[in-house]
Design a protein around this motif. Structure first.
Motif, mmCIF file in Angstrom:
data_model
loop_
_atom_site.group_PDB
_atom_site.id
_atom_site.type_symbol
_atom_site.label_atom_id
_atom_site.label_comp_id
_atom_site.label_asym_id
_atom_site.label_seq_id
_atom_site.Cartn_x
_atom_site.Cartn_y
_atom_site.Cartn_z
ATOM 1 N N GLU A 35 0.841 -1.202 0.000
ATOM 2 C CA GLU A 35 0.000 0.000 0.000
ATOM 3 C C GLU A 35 0.872 1.246 0.000
ATOM 4 O O GLU A 35 1.932 1.272 0.632
ATOM 5 N N VAL A 37 1.303 4.899 1.346
ATOM 6 C CA VAL A 37 0.777 5.624 2.498
ATOM 7 C C VAL A 37 1.305 7.054 2.598
ATOM 8 O O VAL A 37 1.066 7.726 3.599
ATOM 9 N N ASN A 56 -2.134 9.422 7.862
ATOM 10 C CA ASN A 56 -1.899 9.087 9.266
ATOM 11 C C ASN A 56 -2.640 7.843 9.743
ATOM 12 O O ASN A 56 -2.054 6.987 10.417
ATOM 13 N N GLU A 57 -3.927 7.704 9.409
ATOM 14 C CA GLU A 57 -4.679 6.554 9.939
ATOM 15 C C GLU A 57 -4.181 5.240 9.351
ATOM 16 O O GLU A 57 -4.144 4.218 10.042
ATOM 17 N N ARG A 58 -3.763 5.235 8.093
ATOM 18 C CA ARG A 58 -3.241 3.999 7.491
ATOM 19 C C ARG A 58 -1.871 3.645 8.082
ATOM 20 O O ARG A 58 -1.563 2.476 8.314
ATOM 21 N N THR A 60 -0.795 4.413 11.144
ATOM 22 C CA THR A 60 -1.001 3.875 12.492
ATOM 23 C C THR A 60 -1.547 2.450 12.436
ATOM 24 O O THR A 60 -1.181 1.614 13.276
ATOM 25 N N HIS A 61 -2.398 2.158 11.441
ATOM 26 C CA HIS A 61 -2.891 0.790 11.272
ATOM 27 C C HIS A 61 -1.735 -0.170 11.017
ATOM 28 O O HIS A 61 -1.632 -1.222 11.653
ATOM 29 N N TRP A 62 -0.843 0.186 10.084
ATOM 30 C CA TRP A 62 0.252 -0.710 9.743
ATOM 31 C C TRP A 62 1.278 -0.810 10.867
ATOM 32 O O TRP A 62 1.871 -1.871 11.078
ATOM 33 N N SER A 64 0.470 -0.776 13.981
ATOM 34 C CA SER A 64 -0.159 -1.708 14.926
ATOM 35 C C SER A 64 -0.060 -3.148 14.437
ATOM 36 O O SER A 64 -0.112 -4.073 15.239
ATOM 37 N N GLN A 65 0.088 -3.345 13.119
ATOM 38 C CA GLN A 65 0.240 -4.684 12.557
ATOM 39 C C GLN A 65 1.694 -5.166 12.621
ATOM 40 O O GLN A 65 1.991 -6.276 12.211
#
Length: 117
Positions: A35, A37, A56-58, A60-62, A64-65
């Motif tokens: 992806e 980002v 930013n939201e993507r 932080t998602h990655w 967290s992964q």
């Protein structure tokens, strides 16, 4: 699978432009990614708003992964407040003056101090 948040180079010769991508650590720098980002344009001045663009939201998602940012991307994320700002040594130890040069500088400073007194 080890994920990295890293730069992928785009743009023309001598006109770099980078995409900030999520990629498998084994894939090539400009190759397959998962992806996009963000983007980084080093040709713009450092205070320009469009120099670094982040989703930013993507990100932080990655994070967290378990995705790990590279050094340069970690600086961008630290400046944006998404992660803790990494420590950055401005001067490498290799470029520091050697022992003889330090001794000469110390002697010169002592001589200047003695002449001033």
């Amino acid at each position: 699978m080890s994920l990295k948040i890293r730069l992928a180079r785009a743009g023309a010769k001598k006109r770099p432009y980078y995409h900030i991508v999520i990629a498998d650590s084994r894939s090539p720098r400009d190759g397959r990614f998962i992806e996009k980002v963000g983007a980084y344009n080093p040709m713009l001045p450092s205070d320009h708003a469009e120099r670094v663009k982040l989703l930013n939201e993507r990100i932080t998602h990655w994070l967290s992964q378990g995705a790990q940012p590279t050094d340069r991307v970690a600086r961008f994320l630290g400046n944006a407040g998404l992660i803790a700002k990494p420590t950055w040594n401005e001067q490498p130890k290799q470029a520091a003056p050697k022992k003889k040069a330090q001794a000469r500088a110390k002697a010169a400073a002592a001589a200047a101090e003695a002449a001033a007194a």
